[in-house]
Design a protein around this motif. Sequence first.
Motif, short mmCIF file in Angstrom:
data_model
loop_
_atom_site.label_atom_id
_atom_site.label_comp_id
_atom_site.label_asym_id
_atom_site.label_seq_id
_atom_site.Cartn_x
_atom_site.Cartn_y
_atom_site.Cartn_z
N ARG A 242 0.86 -1.18 0.00
CA ARG A 242 0.00 0.00 0.00
C ARG A 242 0.89 1.23 0.00
NH1 ARG A 242 -3.23 2.98 4.11
NH2 ARG A 242 -2.15 1.77 5.71
N ARG A 243 0.67 2.13 -0.92
CA ARG A 243 1.49 3.33 -1.04
C ARG A 243 0.77 4.54 -0.44
NH1 ARG A 243 5.99 3.16 -4.29
NH2 ARG A 243 6.37 1.11 -5.23
N ILE A 244 1.45 5.22 0.45
CA ILE A 244 0.88 6.37 1.14
C ILE A 244 1.71 7.60 0.79
CG2 ILE A 244 0.29 7.35 3.39
CD1 ILE A 244 0.23 4.47 4.46
N PRO A 245 1.12 8.66 0.26
CA PRO A 245 1.89 9.87 -0.06
C PRO A 245 2.57 10.44 1.18
CG PRO A 245 -0.33 9.97 -1.01
CD PRO A 245 -0.31 8.80 -0.08
N ILE A 246 3.82 10.86 1.02
CA ILE A 246 4.57 11.48 2.12
C ILE A 246 4.26 12.97 2.09
CG2 ILE A 246 6.84 11.89 3.11
CD1 ILE A 246 7.81 9.41 1.60
N ARG A 247 3.48 13.41 3.05
CA ARG A 247 3.09 14.82 3.09
C ARG A 247 2.71 15.20 4.51
NH1 ARG A 247 -2.42 14.29 -0.47
NH2 ARG A 247 -0.81 14.07 -2.05
#
Length: 471
Positions: A242-247
């Motif tokens: 699962r890819r989670i935006p780094i922000r």
Amino acid sequence: MITEFRLPDLGEGLPEAELVQWLVAEGDTVTLNQTIAEVETAKAVVELPSPYAGVVSKLHAAAGDVVAVGSVLIVFDVLGEDAARAPQSGSAADAASVGAAAGPDIPAPAATPNLVGYGAAPQSAGRPTRRARTVAASVSSAVADTAVLEAAPHDVLHAPDTVEAPLERPRSTPPVRKLAKDLGVDLALVEPTGATGLVTRADVEAYADRIGASAPAAAEPVAEPAPSSPAALVGGRVERERRIPIRGVRKHTAEAMVRSAFTAPHVTTFLTVDVTATTELIASLKADRALEGHRIGMLAVVAKAVCLGLARTPELNSRWDEEHGEIVEFGYVNLGIAAATQRGLVVPNIRDAETMSLVELADAIGALAETARSGKTQPADMMGGTFSITNVGVFGVDAGTPILNPGEAGILALGAVRRQPWEHRGEIALRDVTTLALSFDHRLVDGAQGARLLTDVGAVLREPGRAMLLR
């Protein structure tokens, strides 16, 4: 007058912010300083107030979008006196031309101003009710007709030839508006029962039941993976990643920790302490009716001990100023308290903590934690810290090697308090024991100075009465 509002610098020097949610919609009438949106910077969620009174013409971003500072965020059709002072396009070129026309002694208005809205309009105690909008019986030109429809496409669904009463779009929250859209309900026809005329979820559902609207299809249940399996079942297939935006806070925390770890040479020293006398003191304070309502715990006592210790070892309450080649020692303590939130780690600080009593520190820590958990910590609350404490004991952890908050010389980690066998007065007894871990910047602090602060804090926790001897 059509006026653009660009995302301002939120007072942190950060280049962008994420739009969390809009609190207004296209066609809404807003007042000066009314909260129009929530945006998340790398440090906090900030409520963005409206710089104008007028009608929302266009929203230039959607929830979840990352918007650069200076980019157009929203367009207003400015009303009344605001129209006279607002630049027509809000662009940097227009702002410069206004300043040039005014003369060399009058500064040009900023294209992307600093955060506005800390001062409120006289009638901004609550979010105002949106004004009613009417559809004229006849329109003199096709241009005017087009303007009406573009201003409120979701309010005027079936406009009759003549309208005797104004159509008003009642106040509601974004989730309620989405529910109404899913159910095919026109909010203008729903009778509000919430406070100050707010349309609630129950209002929408009750109206939908009366008109026989179909409820939105429920999401198909997703099987939970076994606890031992790292995979998740999504849409009937196994998803192993699962890819989670780094922000947001996570991005800022990562950058700050890397900068700290590779800039300041960290040293961590440990001390295990018998804190039974402190836990007994806390228990007696909790039983004191005069202190009812004040939650005095171990963290508050540690905070008081740190403030006393820093007065004796000011090297730990300092900053390395690379630019000027100086060490800055602070004559005050802005005590940072690390708080784990759903958005990530934040470290707001208590201003002038050294001037506070134990009760005042406990109250300040409680207020700080509550604000952090609700996601309302402001950027200014996380700036200017001089020393920090992190309570890893609340997670059942005995000790760790905390990383310095950038710009600070020291951080103390408080471990879990455990009941365990301990030497006491020449015998073995069950005592309350905890481990303290102090990390410090070895450019600023020598080992002897770090050890002095740690033993001073430990001495207060071992014998709280010793605090009377420190100055």
